[in-house]
Write a protein that holds these residues in place. Structure first.
Motif, PDB file in Angstrom:
ATOM      1  N   UNK A   1      44.583  21.493  42.804  1.00  0.00           N
ATOM      2  CA  UNK A   1      44.344  22.795  42.196  1.00  0.00           C
ATOM      3  C   UNK A   1      43.863  23.738  43.300  1.00  0.00           C
ATOM      4  N   UNK A   2      44.300  24.988  43.256  1.00  0.00           N
ATOM      5  CA  UNK A   2      43.913  25.962  44.266  1.00  0.00           C
ATOM      6  C   UNK A   2      43.618  27.306  43.615  1.00  0.00           C
ATOM      7  N   UNK A   3      42.778  28.087  44.295  1.00  0.00           N
ATOM      8  CA  UNK A   3      42.398  29.401  43.763  1.00  0.00           C
ATOM      9  C   UNK A   3      42.193  30.399  44.890  1.00  0.00           C
ATOM     10  N   UNK A   4      42.489  31.625  44.599  1.00  0.00           N
ATOM     11  CA  UNK A   4      42.165  32.713  45.509  1.00  0.00           C
ATOM     12  C   UNK A   4      42.261  34.024  44.744  1.00  0.00           C
ATOM     13  N   UNK A   5      41.726  35.080  45.353  1.00  0.00           N
ATOM     14  CA  UNK A   5      41.692  36.357  44.665  1.00  0.00           C
ATOM     15  C   UNK A   5      42.921  37.218  44.938  1.00  0.00           C
ATOM     16  N   UNK A   6      43.453  37.113  46.133  1.00  0.00           N
ATOM     17  CA  UNK A   6      44.604  37.942  46.502  1.00  0.00           C
ATOM     18  C   UNK A   6      45.727  37.036  46.976  1.00  0.00           C
ATOM     19  N   UNK A   7      46.812  37.031  46.236  1.00  0.00           N
ATOM     20  CA  UNK A   7      47.929  36.146  46.543  1.00  0.00           C
ATOM     21  C   UNK A   7      49.225  36.935  46.430  1.00  0.00           C
ATOM     22  N   UNK A   8      49.989  36.956  47.500  1.00  0.00           N
ATOM     23  CA  UNK A   8      51.284  37.641  47.471  1.00  0.00           C
ATOM     24  C   UNK A   8      52.424  36.680  47.147  1.00  0.00           C
TER      25      UNK A   8
END
Length: 129
Positions: free
Chosen positions: A101-108
């Motif tokens: 599982x992965x997370x981030x706030x800004x993903x293009x």
């Protein structure tokens, strides 16, 4: 501290199903909430590169899938529980691997692992008869 904890992996026969969960905590340390995040599932088989499986924009609910799982896997979430899911049906031996599982706030590019800062430790999925 941001923590992502996967669960639900295991051994399943070809054609079987599994549901993975990813519980999140500590996202407030980033200044953001779960609903501000882009969330995704990746997998990695031994000797192979980590590849994107499915992704979701937690706020908008828009999803992205890798071609090899379309129609078989479904990504979903429970924003109230800050939890991400991956329902996997019609599993094949080639789906075997560690699922992260992965997370981030800004993903293009939602299915590119380089886009994500926060990662869980993974849960093993083995599809075998």
């Amino acid at each position: 501290e941001v923590q992502l904890v996967e669960s639900g992996g295991g051994l399943v026969q070809p054609g079987g199903s599994l549901r993975l969960s990813c519980s999140t905590s500590g996202l407030s340390y980033t200044g953001f909430t779960y609903s501000d995040m882009h969330m995704a599932w990746f997998r990695q088989a031994p000797g192979k590169e980590r590849e994107g499986v499915a992704a979701i924009n937690a706020a908008a609910g828009t999803t992205s899938y890798a071609g090899f799982v379309k129609g078989r896997f479904t990504i979903s979430q429970d924003n109230a529980k800050n939890t991400l899911y991956l329902q996997m049906n019609s599993l094949k031996p080639e789906d075997t691997g560690m699922y992260y599982c992965a997370a981030d706030t800004t993903v293009s590019y939602p299915l590119r692992h380089q886009q994500y800062t926060y990662w869980g430790q993974g849960t093993q999925v083995t599809v075998s008869s």
